[in-house]
Design an enzyme around this catalytic site. Sequence first.
Site, mmCIF file in Angstrom:
data_model
loop_
_atom_site.group_PDB
_atom_site.id
_atom_site.type_symbol
_atom_site.label_atom_id
_atom_site.label_comp_id
_atom_site.label_asym_id
_atom_site.label_seq_id
_atom_site.Cartn_x
_atom_site.Cartn_y
_atom_site.Cartn_z
ATOM 1 C CG LEU A 29 -1.777 -1.294 1.362
ATOM 2 C CD1 LEU A 29 -2.629 -1.317 2.651
ATOM 3 C CD2 LEU A 29 -2.585 -1.399 0.124
ATOM 4 N N GLY A 32 -1.496 6.467 -2.714
ATOM 5 C CA GLY A 32 -2.720 6.223 -3.633
ATOM 6 C C GLY A 32 -3.728 5.343 -2.863
ATOM 7 C CG HIS A 33 -3.093 1.317 -2.448
ATOM 8 N ND1 HIS A 33 -1.720 1.036 -2.587
ATOM 9 C CD2 HIS A 33 -3.596 0.208 -3.342
ATOM 10 C CE1 HIS A 33 -1.549 0.090 -3.490
ATOM 11 N NE2 HIS A 33 -2.671 -0.074 -4.266
ATOM 12 C CE LYS A 146 -0.440 3.787 -11.953
ATOM 13 N NZ LYS A 146 -0.765 2.369 -11.830
ATOM 14 C CB SER A 182 2.161 2.278 -9.736
ATOM 15 O OG SER A 182 2.270 0.909 -9.973
ATOM 16 C CB SER A 183 2.438 -2.059 -6.047
ATOM 17 O OG SER A 183 1.423 -1.542 -5.277
#
Length: 283
Positions: A29, A32-33, A146, A182-183
Amino acid sequence: MKIISDIQELRDHLRGQNRASFVPTMGNLHEGHLSLMRIARQHGDPVVASIFVNRLQFGPNEDFDSYPRTMQADIKKLEKEGVYILFAPTENDLYPQPQEYRVDPPEQLGDILEGKFRPGFFNGVCTVVLKLFSCVQPKVAVFGKKDYQQFMILRQMVRQFALPVEILPGETIRAEDGLALSSRNGYLSIEERTEAPNLLKALQDIRNKVIELQERNINTLTSLEQAAMKFLSERGWNPDYIAIRLQRNLAPPTNANLEANEPLVVLTAAKIGKTRLIDNLEI
Ligand code: PAF
């Protein structure tokens, strides 16, 4: 926060709750999350999050095995956000038998853009999200813009199956230099991370030029897409697509759509080194 992996136990905990809001994730996480958790908190109670790295949405040569799994750090972040339940099923909990019933989105939305380059991706996403919805039965679910195409496909799935859940969007959260969080950013080398904001720059250039155009037509838009592909390729990227589409259905705009000034979105996916990044901007 309660951490639950078993579907029946989850249902027992949520029995009688009809205002739950839900944020499905694959973990690792970032801000963004967490911004999606905050939206969820404003629109429902209790907030339920899930972490499940969904094998069904990864292609055979994709990063399922290496996808970052950071459960302990994720738990701390969710606790800080006031999440009430973390649903973290194992594969055996969610797919006790091979998942043979699947949700296949329509070709015109599911097989374009991401779907063209990642065959089966949206089938895997829709199938797991439908199953997660069936487990959590939320009133509201939040997904980030996204993943623009994913957001649209899931919203359409909910409409077509008349699922009693409202899908809410979360804006893309960016690093200071513009890179969308992003991960997969964690895969980037130092040099690639320095280069990565140029993906947004390519989109911004297109957006600015489209806004400035005296007369929008398909030919001018196509040449903007091609110039942006060239810009990225020359900087060492391997772009899958840069596409200007209609916001409402992601179809390529016709001249009539352009004359009517229909809202557009420019979407991209491109590889830098081994890492594939996606991004988009509404116009
Ligand atoms: O966007 C994601 O992280 C995933 O595609 C989702 C929606 C959690 C389904 O696995």
